[in-house]
Design a protein around this motif. Structure first.
Motif, short mmCIF file in Angstrom:
data_model
loop_
_atom_site.label_atom_id
_atom_site.label_comp_id
_atom_site.label_asym_id
_atom_site.label_seq_id
_atom_site.Cartn_x
_atom_site.Cartn_y
_atom_site.Cartn_z
N GLU A 147 -3.11 -19.45 -7.08
CA GLU A 147 -2.36 -20.65 -7.46
C GLU A 147 -3.29 -21.70 -8.06
OE1 GLU A 147 0.09 -24.23 -5.22
OE2 GLU A 147 -0.03 -22.27 -4.25
N LEU A 148 -4.46 -21.86 -7.46
CA LEU A 148 -5.44 -22.82 -7.99
C LEU A 148 -5.90 -22.42 -9.38
CD1 LEU A 148 -7.26 -25.30 -7.52
CD2 LEU A 148 -8.92 -23.77 -6.43
N TYR A 149 -6.11 -21.12 -9.58
CA TYR A 149 -6.55 -20.63 -10.89
C TYR A 149 -5.50 -20.89 -11.97
CZ TYR A 149 -7.78 -17.45 -14.64
OH TYR A 149 -8.06 -16.93 -15.87
N GLU A 150 -4.24 -20.74 -11.61
CA GLU A 150 -3.16 -20.90 -12.60
C GLU A 150 -2.77 -22.36 -12.82
OE1 GLU A 150 -0.09 -18.51 -10.94
OE2 GLU A 150 -0.99 -16.59 -11.57
N ARG A 151 -3.23 -23.24 -11.95
CA ARG A 151 -2.86 -24.65 -12.06
C ARG A 151 -3.55 -25.29 -13.26
NH1 ARG A 151 -4.45 -27.64 -6.84
NH2 ARG A 151 -3.21 -25.91 -5.99
N PRO A 152 -2.81 -26.03 -14.09
CA PRO A 152 -3.45 -26.69 -15.24
C PRO A 152 -4.39 -27.80 -14.79
CG PRO A 152 -1.17 -27.40 -15.02
CD PRO A 152 -1.36 -26.29 -14.03
N LYS A 153 -5.36 -28.11 -15.64
CA LYS A 153 -6.31 -29.17 -15.33
C LYS A 153 -5.60 -30.51 -15.17
CE LYS A 153 -9.87 -31.96 -17.55
NZ LYS A 153 -8.98 -33.10 -17.70
N GLN A 154 -6.02 -31.26 -14.16
CA GLN A 154 -5.51 -32.61 -13.95
C GLN A 154 -6.70 -33.56 -13.89
OE1 GLN A 154 -3.42 -32.20 -10.25
NE2 GLN A 154 -1.79 -30.94 -11.11
N SER A 155 -6.46 -34.82 -14.20
CA SER A 155 -7.55 -35.80 -14.16
C SER A 155 -7.83 -36.17 -12.71
CB SER A 155 -7.17 -37.05 -14.97
OG SER A 155 -7.05 -36.72 -16.34
N LYS A 156 -9.00 -35.73 -12.22
CA LYS A 156 -9.37 -35.98 -10.83
C LYS A 156 -10.85 -36.33 -10.76
CE LYS A 156 -6.22 -32.40 -9.06
NZ LYS A 156 -6.19 -31.12 -8.35
N THR A 157 -11.16 -37.38 -10.03
CA THR A 157 -12.55 -37.72 -9.79
C THR A 157 -13.05 -36.96 -8.56
OG1 THR A 157 -11.86 -39.65 -8.51
CG2 THR A 157 -12.33 -39.99 -10.85
N THR A 158 -14.33 -37.15 -8.25
CA THR A 158 -14.94 -36.43 -7.14
C THR A 158 -15.47 -37.40 -6.09
OG1 THR A 158 -15.84 -35.01 -8.87
CG2 THR A 158 -16.51 -34.53 -6.64
#
Length: 301
Positions: A152-163
């Motif tokens: 599921e994580l692999y198929e999820r599109p990129k989202q704007s997230k900081t670290t």
């Protein structure tokens, strides 16, 4: 075993690829003249003269020309928490989602290998917050759930997230069982340019009696060597969307000096804390990830 990230995209099934990686790795170890790790990973151990021959695995003998006895331990030997940085910078290079794809498949292979050893494994993913934190178990049902989460994580599109690596590691240190093996996949790029906060959180893990193995995930060709075609480029910060246009040759020497300083500082700090730091280039062989784990595992016995 080398799997191109384009192959991951074409096959798409993380569990199948993870199984291929681990089975290929195990086969390679059996065929190798160096059998130092054989006892560590499989459900067999080398036969010692004087032992009962009742539990010898003759099928393995036929394949390897070596005598192994079957293991029957039902207890869990190790508790392992795999942590994956899922912030925007891990989706570089954008065309392959290279660093996150590499991390997901490596984590899946490690999970498969851990369960094969009857060790318990759990999964945590994070950006500026914990996104997933599973239980740590050794059952095949639990492994299937972990592999499903990774798919599921692999198929999820990129989202704007900081670290926020430091804060997340403090949280994980407080949540998981003491004396676990903590495996972190991250590029170690944090909102703060100061590594001290990150290492304070790593100290927290060590204080709680955890062993720590960091896979420092990079696209070495561009992120460390800064090898870009010498023409005007627009560089985009994947976490802040900040953009800058420049000619790579104009900044390359300065960039290389800063990158070398960052990586050297990372290595020194990990050495001081007795933390294993493995450079994980996304174009490298996945066997290096599995081998690094087995080396760490053997030290913990």
């Amino acid at each position: 075993m080398k799997i191109d990230l384009d192959q991951v995209k074409s096959i798409g099934s993380i569990d199948i690829l993870a199984k291929q990686l681990v089975e290929g790795f195990i086969t390679g170890l059996h065929k190798s003249p160096y059998h130092g790790f054989s006892v560590e990973f499989s459900e067999h151990q080398l036969y010692n003269e004087g032992q009962s021959t009742r539990h010898i695995d003759w099928k393995v003998y036929a394949k390897t020309d070596r005598l192994y006895t079957k293991r029957y331990e039902e207890e869990t030997n190790l508790r392992c928490q795999i942590i994956i940085d899922n912030s925007s910078s891990m989706y570089y290079p954008s065309d392959t989602k290279g660093k996150i794809s590499f991390s997901i498949l490596a984590a899946a292979a490690l999970s498969y290998l851990l369960q094969h050893q009857r060790d318990a494994v759990g999964l945590c993913t994070f950006s500026d917050k914990i996104e997933l934190l599973t239980e740590i178990k050794s059952t095949s049902t639990h492994l299937n759930k972990l592999l499903g989460s990774l798919q599921e994580l692999y198929e999820r599109p990129k989202q704007s997230k900081t670290t926020d690596v430091a804060r997340i590691l403090h949280e994980v240190a407080n949540k998981i069982h003491r004396r676990s093996l903590v495996i972190l996949f991250s590029d170690m790029f944090d909102n703060s340019t100061d590594l001290d906060e990150i290492f304070t959180s790593l100290q927290h893990l060590k204080h709680n009696k955890h062993e720590v193995l960091i896979f420092h995930v990079t696209d070495r060709e561009t992120e460390y060597n800064f090898n870009f075609e010498d023409r005007p480029h627009e560089f985009i910060d994947l976490e802040t969307d900040e953009r800058i246009k420049l000619q790579p040759s104009e900044v390359k020497n300065h960039y290389l000096a800063q990158a070398k300083m960052f990586y050297q500082n990372l290595k020194v700090k990990c050495l001081q804390l007795k933390i294993d730091l493995i450079e994980a280039d996304i174009s490298s062989d996945y066997n290096e990830i599995l081998r690094a784990y087995l080396i760490k595992r053997s030290k913990m016995r």
